[in-house]
Design an enzyme around this catalytic site. Structure first.
Site, PDB file in Angstrom:
ATOM      1  N   GLU A   1       0.827  -1.210   0.000  1.00 44.04           N
ATOM      2  CA  GLU A   1       0.000   0.000   0.000  1.00 44.04           C
ATOM      3  C   GLU A   1       0.857   1.254   0.000  1.00 44.04           C
ATOM      4  O   GLU A   1       0.476   2.282  -0.568  1.00 44.04           O
ATOM      5  CB  GLU A   1      -0.958  -0.006   1.197  1.00 44.04           C
ATOM      6  CG  GLU A   1      -1.919  -1.180   1.231  1.00 44.04           C
ATOM      7  CD  GLU A   1      -2.672  -1.402  -0.072  1.00 44.04           C
ATOM      8  OE1 GLU A   1      -2.893  -0.423  -0.819  1.00 44.04           O
ATOM      9  OE2 GLU A   1      -3.025  -2.556  -0.352  1.00 44.04           O
ATOM     10  N   ILE A  57     -14.511  -7.112  -8.635  1.00 47.87           N
ATOM     11  CA  ILE A  57     -15.169  -7.194  -9.933  1.00 47.87           C
ATOM     12  C   ILE A  57     -16.505  -6.465  -9.946  1.00 47.87           C
ATOM     13  O   ILE A  57     -16.844  -5.784 -10.911  1.00 47.87           O
ATOM     14  CB  ILE A  57     -15.388  -8.671 -10.334  1.00 47.87           C
ATOM     15  CG1 ILE A  57     -14.049  -9.407 -10.377  1.00 47.87           C
ATOM     16  CG2 ILE A  57     -16.104  -8.776 -11.672  1.00 47.87           C
ATOM     17  CD1 ILE A  57     -13.074  -8.860 -11.385  1.00 47.87           C
ATOM     18  N   PHE A  58     -17.256  -6.596  -8.863  1.00 44.75           N
ATOM     19  CA  PHE A  58     -18.630  -6.093  -8.877  1.00 44.75           C
ATOM     20  C   PHE A  58     -18.857  -4.858  -8.011  1.00 44.75           C
ATOM     21  O   PHE A  58     -19.939  -4.282  -8.037  1.00 44.75           O
ATOM     22  CB  PHE A  58     -19.587  -7.210  -8.448  1.00 44.75           C
ATOM     23  CG  PHE A  58     -19.541  -8.394  -9.372  1.00 44.75           C
ATOM     24  CD1 PHE A  58     -20.031  -8.300 -10.654  1.00 44.75           C
ATOM     25  CD2 PHE A  58     -18.978  -9.588  -8.965  1.00 44.75           C
ATOM     26  CE1 PHE A  58     -19.972  -9.380 -11.527  1.00 44.75           C
ATOM     27  CE2 PHE A  58     -18.915 -10.681  -9.819  1.00 44.75           C
ATOM     28  CZ  PHE A  58     -19.409 -10.571 -11.104  1.00 44.75           C
ATOM     29  N   GLY A  68     -13.118  -1.439  -9.490  1.00 48.19           N
ATOM     30  CA  GLY A  68     -12.820  -1.087 -10.867  1.00 48.19           C
ATOM     31  C   GLY A  68     -12.141  -2.166 -11.670  1.00 48.19           C
ATOM     32  O   GLY A  68     -11.593  -1.879 -12.731  1.00 48.19           O
TER      33      GLY A  68
END
Length: 767
Positions: free
Chosen positions: A544, A686-687, A690
């Site tokens: 990160e 995925i849902f 992005g």
């Protein structure tokens, strides 16, 4: 596949507005002045109505602030956009070309009206979730999406950018970064439906709004499904095999739920329980890896792979089907054959290149992964189930390398005791300083006018030549009741010329780094053990930080702020992570992971949390030698998540047959999934993120990161002068240029050639 939902970068409202030479800058300045006027009268009551500032007032924001603030800002932005469109149309009608500065700066200031407060709300939903905040945000999200779609799909503004591109003299006067911004604005305008008219345009905007709502609902269902599971354990044999840190975490979870000993009424403790097993990342991984009780492992595994499905809670299956239908319809409106074609239009790889890479990696990893599984079953002495894999893999790893990862024990050395958060941060920031020539110091938030949303959040200042260059918030610990799982980097604001304060050339960038590692533990006697990290958590923190560094080290001034619903296209500005192709954006984060294993870094940061004694060199070498343990299986697991066939078949996710599940996994898994597996129902990348038609991006970026780190290996990791020189070059190119050039060109500036997969295969022992 990532160990957690890391690198989840959420891009903001797309800056696509333009204007005329005479009035656009004045208009945008007026919009900013209007915002400041509102702030002076109302911000004391509504912190979301601040004038543009470096740090949002996170601690002051309440759910009741959301709707009034967004209603005000959206009304202002809508009026300003309409005026801007009329202005640019008049400019073009006169045969004039709107100057770049007017186009870019105007829309950046205009977009700030909405994305400033909305970005703060979106962040708090991720880290400080509540039913009231969620409800308030849900109520205004359709209006935010509608405005964003209108801004990104404005035909008038798109014509302004095209006119600038087609004006040879004006185009030639632009910097490379400014040309890149204009090119991305034009492309993203096309993908945002700028060419649609009438009913098709209206339908496109409806789809955008519905997709954003579905994405939010999907994410909420996953969070709710994760929070809903809590298994209370009272017998010591139920937690046999779990390390003390995991038992302490589970006892703390019991205390947070006010679950006490049934007989004595005493508070839960790590030694005596009771303990609560949850599906939060640290607890789930600890149970799957170390719990001797196969029944407990099975219970958590089945609960985990059926989250947010028809087996309990809010079922994401219908949402998945609807999302796929809408994406297909949206692609058709744009004249594209599929959502994949839409997605890849703005990526580094072509569809053929992405598929070729995935198949090459699959072919080279399947046979070794099958052999690894045979070895695991031979070690276990029986056929093993899905919930047994991590458990026996850890036991075999301990036998082969004397390495116990979660307990962080190598032979008689408890490695985790040598990785307290503060010492790991010292090691991480030491690498940052060594490579990139900057210094990272901790600041009290109040001293720089910042606020935090939790007492454990920390603020760091990145300094270049002794002067502040950027800031980053670190939110390190899991909070089951209010914080999303996984780890991610997010923006607060980008480096920006347009928002420079008086006397400054630019506004400084500010980032978030969010993790979900085990928090400090307060024992029953009041003593506190600091956050002791597994090496997996160390890798995640380095990862990160790589994202945050690309955001903070940028030398590009074309910036923006804010977070929009993840179904929307990212802003086309080029500062930091913005403008970087999605399949290259993981490059610096995965590059930084390599430094967690570098000898100098490990020797410097691995020191006992009590005594300060450094870890011995033999232990360091054993840790490094275990890095590629079951590397083929890990590669295959990532490729399984990337599987196009699985994603396409998820329309059947609510009622798939065992035969379908077998067909979907046979090429990328040596063990078939459970018939009831609903992994896709919690696949937020995925849902609700992005990565739709782009999850391959992790492997594509891993090629870039491995090849980039190979340059340091080739120079000699012990050659300090060479490492420093390469680090500065990496800072100037990959970190500094961001999206101001195509990722392929940036990589070539650093490496001197196009990337190859050779280093990735070598690093994974699959060459």
């Amino acid at each position: 596949m990532l160990r957690s939902v890391r690198g989840q970068i959420r891009f903001g409202l797309k800056s696509t507005a333009v204007g005329s030479p005479r009035s656009v800058l004045a208009l945008s300045t007026a919009a900013t002045a209007a915002a400041a006027s509102i702030a002076s009268s109302e911000a004391a009551e509504n912190p979301l109505l601040n004038a543009p500032a470096l740090f949002p007032r996170f601690a002051d924001i309440r759910p009741e602030h959301v709707q009034p603030a967004m209603k005000t800002r959206l009304a202002e932005a809508q009026t300003a956009l309409e005026n801007l469109e009329r202005d640019v149309e008049a400019t073009l009608a006169r045969g004039e070309t709107p100057p770049y500065a007017h186009l870019a700066d105007s829309v950046e200031r205009l977009g700030e009206l909405v994305s400033g407060p909305w970005g703060a709300v979106g962040h708090l939903k991720m880290v400080k979730d509540s039913a009231d905040l969620r409800s308030a945000a849900d109520a205004v999200e359709p209006d935010v999406v509608a405005f964003s779609s209108k801004l990104s799909g404005s035909a008038a503004l798109h014509k302004g950018w095209c006119a600038l591109r087609d004006d040879e003299a004006a185009w030639g006067a632009l910097s490379t970064a400014q040309r890149r911004v204009a090119e991305l604005e034009i492309l993203n305008g096309e993908l945002a439906g700028v060419g649609l008219l009438g009913a098709e345009k209206a339908r496109f905007e409806q789809i955008q709004t519905e997709l954003a709502a579905l994405s939010t609902a999907f994410s909420n269902a996953v969070l709710d499904g994760t929070k809903a599971f809590a298994k209370v354990l009272t017998a010591p044999e139920a937690v046999a095999g779990l390390p003390a840190s995991a038992r302490a975490m589970m006892a703390a979870s019991a205390r947070s739920r006010d679950i006490k000993h049934a007989s004595s009424g005493e508070e839960a403790s790590a030694e005596a329980g009771p303990w609560v097993a949850t599906l939060d990342g640290p607890c789930f991984l600890a149970v799957m890896t170390f719990a001797d009780d196969s029944g407990l492992r099975e219970a958590l595994y089945r609960a985990y792979v059926t989250r947010a499905s028809e087996f309990g809670g809010d079922d994401n299956g219908p949402r998945i089907r609807r999302i796929l239908q809408l994406r297909k319809e949206k692609a058709a409106l744009l004249g594209r054959s599929s959502h994949a074609e839409v997605s890849l239009a703005a990526k580094m790889a072509t569809l053929g290149e992405a598929n070729a890479l995935l198949e090459d990696l699959r072919a080279k990893s399947y046979a070794p992964a099958a052999k690894e599984h045979e070895q695991l079953e031979a070690f276990a002495g029986r056929r093993i189930a899905l919930w047994d894999v991590n458990y026996y893999a850890e036991k075999l790893k301990e036998q082969q390398f004397s390495y116990d990862e979660e307990a962080s024990r190598i032979e008689n050395i408890a490695l985790r005791q040598y990785l307290p958060l503060d010492r790991v941060l010292d090691g991480l920031f030491g690498v940052v300083s060594r490579l990139f020539g900057v210094t990272v110091v901790e600041r009290r938030p109040a001293d720089v006018g910042a606020q935090v949303w939790d007492e454990h959040v920390r603020l760091f200042e990145l300094q270049r030549d002794g002067a502040p260059a950027a800031y980053v918030f670190l939110d390190p610990f899991a909070r089951a009741a209010e914080k999303r799982g996984g780890a991610w980097m997010d923006e607060v604001c980008s480096r920006s010329r347009a928002f420079a304060s008086a006397g400054s050339a630019v506004r400084l960038p500010v980032a978030h780094m969010v993790c979900n590692q085990s928090p400090p533990v307060t024992e029953a006697d009041g003593s506190v053990t600091p956050s002791l990290m597994t090496f997996r958590e160390v890798e995640t923190l380095f990862h990160e930080c790589g994202h945050a560094l690309q955001h903070m080290l940028t030398k590009v001034d074309e910036g923006h702020r804010g977070t929009a619903p993840p179904t929307l296209l990212g802003a086309s500005v080029a500062a930091g992570i913005r403008g970087v192709e999605w399949d290259a954006v993981e490059q610096p984060s995965q590059f930084m992971e390599n430094w967690a294993y570098e000898l100098r870094t490990l020797r410097g940061m691995a020191k006992h949390w009590k005594s300060g004694e450094p870890i011995d060199e033999a232990t360091v070498h054993k840790l490094r030698s275990a890095k590629n343990y079951r590397a083929a299986s890990m590669m295959l697991r990532q490729l399984k998540a990337t599987s196009r066939a699985r994603a396409r078949a998820c329309v059947c996710v609510s009622r798939p047959s065992p035969e379908l599940a077998t067909r979907l996994t046979i090429r990328t898994s040596v063990l078939p999934s459970l018939p009831e597996d609903r992994f896709l129902c919690s696949f937020a990348h995925i849902f609700a993120g992005g990565y739709a038609a782009g999850y391959y991006s992790y492997k594509w970026a891993e090629v870039l990161s491995a090849d980039g780190f190979a340059a340091f290996e080739e120079a000699g990791l012990e050659d300090e002068s060479a490492i420093v020189a390469l680090g500065r070059r990496y800072a100037e190119t990959v970190m500094g240029l961001g999206g101001s050039l195509p990722a392929a060109a940036v990589f070539k500036l650093f490496r001197g050639r196009a990337p190859t997969a050779d280093a990735l295969l070598r690093h994974s022992d699959l060459a």
